[in-house]
Design a protein around this motif. Sequence first.
Motif, PDB file in Angstrom:
ATOM      1  N   GLY A  18      -1.270  34.546 -43.312  1.00 62.55           N
ATOM      2  CA  GLY A  18      -2.534  34.180 -43.014  1.00 62.55           C
ATOM      3  C   GLY A  18      -3.651  35.002 -43.415  1.00 62.55           C
ATOM      4  N   MET A  19      -3.359  36.078 -43.887  1.00 61.55           N
ATOM      5  CA  MET A  19      -4.622  37.166 -44.198  1.00 61.55           C
ATOM      6  C   MET A  19      -4.466  37.193 -45.819  1.00 61.55           C
ATOM      7  N   LEU A  20      -5.491  37.740 -46.229  1.00 62.25           N
ATOM      8  CA  LEU A  20      -5.792  37.632 -47.710  1.00 62.25           C
ATOM      9  C   LEU A  20      -4.606  38.289 -48.390  1.00 62.25           C
ATOM     10  N   VAL A  21      -4.237  39.217 -48.057  1.00 61.84           N
ATOM     11  CA  VAL A  21      -2.894  39.557 -48.662  1.00 61.84           C
ATOM     12  C   VAL A  21      -1.745  39.483 -47.857  1.00 61.84           C
ATOM     13  N   ASP A  22      -0.947  38.400 -48.373  1.00 60.80           N
ATOM     14  CA  ASP A  22       0.095  37.865 -47.237  1.00 60.80           C
ATOM     15  C   ASP A  22       1.349  37.955 -47.759  1.00 60.80           C
ATOM     16  N   THR A  23       1.712  38.537 -49.134  1.00 59.00           N
ATOM     17  CA  THR A  23       3.119  38.572 -49.748  1.00 59.00           C
ATOM     18  C   THR A  23       3.373  39.903 -50.344  1.00 59.00           C
ATOM     19  N   ILE A  24       4.351  40.272 -50.686  1.00 60.71           N
ATOM     20  CA  ILE A  24       4.777  41.238 -51.390  1.00 60.71           C
ATOM     21  C   ILE A  24       3.931  41.255 -52.617  1.00 60.71           C
ATOM     22  N   ALA A  25       3.968  40.353 -53.595  1.00 57.69           N
ATOM     23  CA  ALA A  25       3.149  40.040 -54.590  1.00 57.69           C
ATOM     24  C   ALA A  25       1.812  40.432 -54.576  1.00 57.69           C
ATOM     25  N   GLY A  26       1.296  40.189 -53.342  1.00 61.51           N
ATOM     26  CA  GLY A  26      -0.308  40.420 -53.096  1.00 61.51           C
ATOM     27  C   GLY A  26      -0.516  41.905 -52.975  1.00 61.51           C
ATOM     28  N   LEU A  53       6.778  46.943 -44.457  1.00 55.39           N
ATOM     29  CA  LEU A  53       7.292  45.844 -44.652  1.00 55.39           C
ATOM     30  C   LEU A  53       7.874  45.245 -43.175  1.00 55.39           C
ATOM     31  N   ASP A  54       7.273  43.980 -43.157  1.00 55.41           N
ATOM     32  CA  ASP A  54       7.821  43.527 -41.847  1.00 55.41           C
ATOM     33  C   ASP A  54       9.096  42.503 -42.145  1.00 55.41           C
ATOM     34  N   ILE A  55      10.271  42.775 -41.537  1.00 57.79           N
ATOM     35  CA  ILE A  55      11.375  41.691 -41.916  1.00 57.79           C
ATOM     36  C   ILE A  55      11.146  40.179 -41.581  1.00 57.79           C
ATOM     37  N   GLY A  56      10.388  40.171 -40.476  1.00 58.61           N
ATOM     38  CA  GLY A  56      10.193  38.833 -40.185  1.00 58.61           C
ATOM     39  C   GLY A  56       9.435  38.078 -41.143  1.00 58.61           C
ATOM     40  N   HIS A  57       8.203  38.796 -41.591  1.00 59.20           N
ATOM     41  CA  HIS A  57       7.547  37.920 -42.476  1.00 59.20           C
ATOM     42  C   HIS A  57       8.065  38.045 -43.833  1.00 59.20           C
ATOM     43  N   PRO A 116      15.446  35.679 -50.579  1.00 59.93           N
ATOM     44  CA  PRO A 116      16.014  36.280 -49.476  1.00 59.93           C
ATOM     45  C   PRO A 116      15.681  37.301 -49.011  1.00 59.93           C
ATOM     46  N   VAL A 117      15.494  37.688 -47.625  1.00 60.05           N
ATOM     47  CA  VAL A 117      15.375  38.743 -46.888  1.00 60.05           C
ATOM     48  C   VAL A 117      15.733  40.168 -47.605  1.00 60.05           C
ATOM     49  N   PRO A 118      17.399  40.231 -47.780  1.00 64.00           N
ATOM     50  CA  PRO A 118      17.645  41.366 -48.360  1.00 64.00           C
ATOM     51  C   PRO A 118      17.186  41.619 -49.985  1.00 64.00           C
ATOM     52  N   ASP A 119      16.848  40.627 -50.295  1.00 63.29           N
ATOM     53  CA  ASP A 119      16.373  40.923 -51.941  1.00 63.29           C
ATOM     54  C   ASP A 119      14.978  41.360 -51.826  1.00 63.29           C
ATOM     55  N   CYS A 120      14.271  40.989 -50.723  1.00 69.84           N
ATOM     56  CA  CYS A 120      12.945  41.549 -50.646  1.00 69.84           C
ATOM     57  C   CYS A 120      12.833  43.206 -50.450  1.00 69.84           C
ATOM     58  N   VAL A 121      13.632  43.358 -49.507  1.00 68.73           N
ATOM     59  CA  VAL A 121      14.028  44.717 -49.307  1.00 68.73           C
ATOM     60  C   VAL A 121      14.276  45.762 -50.552  1.00 68.73           C
ATOM     61  N   THR A 122      15.328  45.066 -51.341  1.00 65.99           N
ATOM     62  CA  THR A 122      15.688  45.743 -52.547  1.00 65.99           C
ATOM     63  C   THR A 122      14.607  46.115 -53.648  1.00 65.99           C
ATOM     64  N   ARG A 167      21.863  46.643 -44.293  1.00 65.80           N
ATOM     65  CA  ARG A 167      22.705  47.129 -45.242  1.00 65.80           C
ATOM     66  C   ARG A 167      21.831  47.442 -46.407  1.00 65.80           C
ATOM     67  N   ALA A 168      20.871  46.280 -46.881  1.00 64.22           N
ATOM     68  CA  ALA A 168      19.977  46.590 -47.712  1.00 64.22           C
ATOM     69  C   ALA A 168      18.929  47.671 -47.640  1.00 64.22           C
ATOM     70  N   LEU A 169      18.457  47.747 -46.396  1.00 68.75           N
ATOM     71  CA  LEU A 169      17.502  49.018 -45.914  1.00 68.75           C
ATOM     72  C   LEU A 169      18.486  50.185 -46.049  1.00 68.75           C
ATOM     73  N   SER A 170      19.590  50.434 -45.739  1.00 69.38           N
ATOM     74  CA  SER A 170      20.357  51.754 -45.859  1.00 69.38           C
ATOM     75  C   SER A 170      20.477  52.036 -47.542  1.00 69.38           C
ATOM     76  N   ASP A 171      21.038  51.020 -48.066  1.00 75.97           N
ATOM     77  CA  ASP A 171      21.217  51.268 -49.576  1.00 75.97           C
ATOM     78  C   ASP A 171      20.008  51.531 -50.354  1.00 75.97           C
ATOM     79  N   SER A 172      18.848  51.359 -49.786  1.00 77.82           N
ATOM     80  CA  SER A 172      17.604  51.308 -50.403  1.00 77.82           C
ATOM     81  C   SER A 172      17.101  52.726 -50.496  1.00 77.82           C
TER      82      SER A 172
END
Length: 296
Positions: free
Chosen positions: A155-163, A181-185, A193-199, A235-240
């Motif tokens: 809902g904000m001006l920057v709302d994604t990782i791409a932003g 990084l908010d996992i829910g967001h 997928p959420v793990p791919d966002c983390v990676t 797992r993704a957080l740990s591996d990152s």
Amino acid sequence: MIRFGYGTNGFANHRLTDALDIIAGLGYSGVALTLDHHHLDPFAPGLARRVAEVADRLRTLGLAVVIETGARYLLDPRRKHAPTLLDDDRAERVGFLRRAVAVGADLGAEAVSFWSGVRPARVPPAAAWERLVAGCAQVLEHAGGMPLGFEPEPGMLVDTIAGWRRLRKALGEPEGFGLTLDIGHCRCNEPDPVPDCVTAVAGHVVNVQIDDMRRGTHEHLEFGEGEIDFPPVLRALSDSGYRGLVAVELPRHSHAAPDVAARSLAFLRRAEEASRRLVRTGAGEGRVPTTEGGGA
């Protein structure tokens, strides 16, 4: 082992000292401290003394800390979250963020987190973007060695990782401008997928908030009430290689804060154990059960 924390915005009905005692007593490793009227108000008298007292308490309890700046009515009692970096009176927000950095430094915080704000209807998109870049640059100038975690917020001006990537590029890709990084967001707003966002952002994350959520609905839910499968995420957080706090973000659950915090940590510890089995077996373990202390 992941270091779990809990956000004080989920303890809005508690004194800060009581909230810290409960969070530490439950076994959390840290706290995400939202500066607010009732929790280390950065504009009330005696700030230096109060910051020193909180720093002492954090050390005594063994709690790490990150600073959050999303208080709803701290700067303006009539406008939620205002002024933001996009408003006409945005200098007040810049001043607050600089003050948050100073408080964070005195507390030994691991990061200071902030966001863009919602674009006012009267401000054209291009002008809002220019204001945001300029405001972030001003905060960076005063950050010193404090890591800044910019949070994409639905809902904000920057709302994604791409932003966030676009913003970081506009700032010249400074070393100190990281990502909250908010996992829910990720589940709510990101196409992957959420793990791919983390990676995808490994190496840039300086602060993690964790909660359950559903696709397309910005509502912070207790674990097990949304759509996220948490063992692969952890797992993704740990591996990152991320070693900062992973703090529960449930700002609308203050009415039952001690119980919710206890359930949340129990759930996350089971999810973390399941994430280790993912590595050992090479197969998914499915969702973590929400009974015996987990979920709602």
